[in-house]
Design a protein around this motif. Structure first.
Motif, PDB file in Angstrom:
ATOM      1  N   GLN A 126      36.701  52.711  36.939  1.00  0.00           N
ATOM      2  CA  GLN A 126      35.597  52.479  38.563  1.00  0.00           C
ATOM      3  C   GLN A 126      34.920  50.981  38.627  1.00  0.00           C
ATOM      4  O   GLN A 126      34.850  50.396  39.604  1.00  0.00           O
ATOM      5  CB  GLN A 126      34.844  53.854  38.644  1.00  0.00           C
ATOM      6  CG  GLN A 126      35.767  55.160  39.508  1.00  0.00           C
ATOM      7  CD  GLN A 126      36.338  54.878  40.210  1.00  0.00           C
ATOM      8  OE1 GLN A 126      35.473  54.699  41.291  1.00  0.00           O
ATOM      9  NE2 GLN A 126      37.167  55.653  40.875  1.00  0.00           N
ATOM     10  N   MET A 127      34.564  51.135  37.580  1.00  0.00           N
ATOM     11  CA  MET A 127      33.926  50.005  36.987  1.00  0.00           C
ATOM     12  C   MET A 127      34.903  48.997  37.398  1.00  0.00           C
ATOM     13  O   MET A 127      33.837  47.362  37.610  1.00  0.00           O
ATOM     14  CB  MET A 127      32.696  50.228  35.653  1.00  0.00           C
ATOM     15  CG  MET A 127      31.968  50.475  35.681  1.00  0.00           C
ATOM     16  SD  MET A 127      30.217  50.169  37.133  1.00  0.00           S
ATOM     17  CE  MET A 127      29.454  49.592  36.051  1.00  0.00           C
ATOM     18  N   LEU A 128      35.851  48.420  36.884  1.00  0.00           N
ATOM     19  CA  LEU A 128      37.324  47.263  36.607  1.00  0.00           C
ATOM     20  C   LEU A 128      36.702  47.580  37.272  1.00  0.00           C
ATOM     21  O   LEU A 128      37.213  45.750  38.443  1.00  0.00           O
ATOM     22  CB  LEU A 128      37.969  47.928  35.583  1.00  0.00           C
ATOM     23  CG  LEU A 128      38.670  46.589  35.720  1.00  0.00           C
ATOM     24  CD1 LEU A 128      38.253  45.520  35.125  1.00  0.00           C
ATOM     25  CD2 LEU A 128      40.048  47.400  34.186  1.00  0.00           C
ATOM     26  N   ASP A 129      37.653  48.340  38.881  1.00  0.00           N
ATOM     27  CA  ASP A 129      37.113  48.004  39.870  1.00  0.00           C
ATOM     28  C   ASP A 129      36.744  47.609  40.906  1.00  0.00           C
ATOM     29  O   ASP A 129      36.799  46.346  41.835  1.00  0.00           O
ATOM     30  CB  ASP A 129      38.305  49.372  41.238  1.00  0.00           C
ATOM     31  CG  ASP A 129      39.586  50.312  40.460  1.00  0.00           C
ATOM     32  OD1 ASP A 129      39.965  49.363  39.906  1.00  0.00           O
ATOM     33  OD2 ASP A 129      39.198  51.707  40.883  1.00  0.00           O
ATOM     34  N   ALA A 130      35.044  48.007  40.682  1.00  0.00           N
ATOM     35  CA  ALA A 130      34.347  46.796  41.058  1.00  0.00           C
ATOM     36  C   ALA A 130      34.328  45.407  40.418  1.00  0.00           C
ATOM     37  O   ALA A 130      32.967  45.107  40.858  1.00  0.00           O
ATOM     38  CB  ALA A 130      33.351  48.074  41.152  1.00  0.00           C
ATOM     39  N   GLY A 131      34.896  45.516  39.397  1.00  0.00           N
ATOM     40  CA  GLY A 131      34.389  43.686  38.691  1.00  0.00           C
ATOM     41  C   GLY A 131      33.496  43.920  37.767  1.00  0.00           C
ATOM     42  O   GLY A 131      33.708  42.820  37.425  1.00  0.00           O
ATOM     43  N   VAL A 132      33.201  44.673  36.847  1.00  0.00           N
ATOM     44  CA  VAL A 132      32.455  45.215  35.882  1.00  0.00           C
ATOM     45  C   VAL A 132      33.462  45.693  34.943  1.00  0.00           C
ATOM     46  O   VAL A 132      33.564  46.219  34.643  1.00  0.00           O
ATOM     47  CB  VAL A 132      30.807  45.968  36.232  1.00  0.00           C
ATOM     48  CG1 VAL A 132      30.453  45.803  34.762  1.00  0.00           C
ATOM     49  CG2 VAL A 132      30.222  45.252  37.379  1.00  0.00           C
ATOM     50  N   LEU A 133      33.798  44.107  34.090  1.00  0.00           N
ATOM     51  CA  LEU A 133      33.975  45.266  32.481  1.00  0.00           C
ATOM     52  C   LEU A 133      33.171  45.598  31.702  1.00  0.00           C
ATOM     53  O   LEU A 133      32.519  44.975  30.764  1.00  0.00           O
ATOM     54  CB  LEU A 133      35.119  43.653  31.741  1.00  0.00           C
ATOM     55  CG  LEU A 133      35.952  43.619  30.629  1.00  0.00           C
ATOM     56  CD1 LEU A 133      37.178  44.593  31.299  1.00  0.00           C
ATOM     57  CD2 LEU A 133      36.771  42.186  30.485  1.00  0.00           C
ATOM     58  N   LEU A 134      34.148  47.078  31.334  1.00  0.00           N
ATOM     59  CA  LEU A 134      33.008  47.380  29.670  1.00  0.00           C
ATOM     60  C   LEU A 134      34.096  47.632  28.972  1.00  0.00           C
ATOM     61  O   LEU A 134      35.298  47.110  29.616  1.00  0.00           O
ATOM     62  CB  LEU A 134      33.052  48.957  30.718  1.00  0.00           C
ATOM     63  CG  LEU A 134      31.959  48.727  31.665  1.00  0.00           C
ATOM     64  CD1 LEU A 134      31.892  50.334  31.804  1.00  0.00           C
ATOM     65  CD2 LEU A 134      30.579  48.121  31.236  1.00  0.00           C
ATOM     66  N   ALA A 135      33.641  48.052  27.675  1.00  0.00           N
ATOM     67  CA  ALA A 135      34.161  48.179  26.371  1.00  0.00           C
ATOM     68  C   ALA A 135      35.375  48.742  26.486  1.00  0.00           C
ATOM     69  O   ALA A 135      34.906  49.817  26.925  1.00  0.00           O
ATOM     70  CB  ALA A 135      33.598  48.191  24.781  1.00  0.00           C
ATOM     71  N   PRO A 136      36.443  48.859  25.557  1.00  0.00           N
ATOM     72  CA  PRO A 136      37.381  49.669  26.455  1.00  0.00           C
ATOM     73  C   PRO A 136      37.457  51.184  25.992  1.00  0.00           C
ATOM     74  O   PRO A 136      37.871  52.058  25.994  1.00  0.00           O
ATOM     75  CB  PRO A 136      38.942  49.128  25.708  1.00  0.00           C
ATOM     76  CG  PRO A 136      38.459  48.120  24.765  1.00  0.00           C
ATOM     77  CD  PRO A 136      36.582  47.464  25.018  1.00  0.00           C
ATOM     78  N   TYR A 137      36.411  51.339  24.988  1.00  0.00           N
ATOM     79  CA  TYR A 137      36.161  52.684  24.084  1.00  0.00           C
ATOM     80  C   TYR A 137      35.084  53.133  24.104  1.00  0.00           C
ATOM     81  O   TYR A 137      33.951  52.349  24.019  1.00  0.00           O
ATOM     82  CB  TYR A 137      36.614  52.406  22.493  1.00  0.00           C
ATOM     83  CG  TYR A 137      36.624  53.777  21.795  1.00  0.00           C
ATOM     84  CD1 TYR A 137      37.452  54.646  22.060  1.00  0.00           C
ATOM     85  CD2 TYR A 137      35.534  54.046  20.663  1.00  0.00           C
ATOM     86  CE1 TYR A 137      37.530  55.355  21.095  1.00  0.00           C
ATOM     87  CE2 TYR A 137      35.653  55.308  20.016  1.00  0.00           C
ATOM     88  CZ  TYR A 137      36.884  56.088  20.775  1.00  0.00           C
ATOM     89  OH  TYR A 137      37.137  57.376  19.560  1.00  0.00           O
ATOM     90  N   PRO A 138      34.582  54.428  25.001  1.00  0.00           N
ATOM     91  CA  PRO A 138      33.228  55.292  25.541  1.00  0.00           C
ATOM     92  C   PRO A 138      32.601  54.851  24.032  1.00  0.00           C
ATOM     93  O   PRO A 138      31.289  54.586  24.786  1.00  0.00           O
ATOM     94  CB  PRO A 138      34.109  56.479  25.996  1.00  0.00           C
ATOM     95  CG  PRO A 138      35.325  57.127  25.522  1.00  0.00           C
ATOM     96  CD  PRO A 138      36.292  55.373  24.831  1.00  0.00           C
TER      97      PRO A 138
END
Length: 120
Positions: free
Chosen positions: A78-90
């Motif tokens: 959801q964050m990626l869809d909003a343009g925010v790239l987070l680390a791939p592992y929680p």
């Protein structure tokens, strides 16, 4: 030359600014958690933060991996869809740079609130 400029910027208040922005982000995420009712918490220091998808902040690695990774992954998408790239592992911390603005933090918080509402 780049290293000298980085050291000069850090000495000119960039480290304190990163800590202030990080605290602003973590406090905003904590508010979003409370407001949306998701089972999560946020930890971190400086510009680093981790959204832990569990009731209590983890103290051990075993506790850190005892989290809702499915919801964590949906939040990340959801964050990626909003343009925010987070680390791939929680359980990997996220960080931002000295180029990050207050507006960037606010946009991230708005995206996080929307994402939390979707993954509740």
């Amino acid at each position: 030359a780049a290293a000298r400029e980085t050291i000069a910027a850090l000495g000119a208040g960039a480290i304190a600014r990163l800590h202030e922005l990080g605290e602003h982000l973590r406090e905003g995420l904590e508010r979003a958690i409370r407001d949306t009712g998701v089972v999560a918490n946020v930890t971190g220091i400086g510009s680093g933060w981790i959204l832990n998808w569990r009731a209590d902040p983890p103290v051990t690695f075993r506790q850190a991996v005892d989290a809702d990774f499915d919801r964590a992954e949906e939040f990340r998408r959801q964050m990626l869809d909003a343009g925010v790239l987070l680390a791939p592992y929680p359980i990997t911390d996220n960080r931002f740079s000295a180029a990050t603005s207050v507006d960037d933090i606010e946009e991230t918080l708005e995206a996080a609130r929307r994402a939390m509402q979707r993954v509740r």
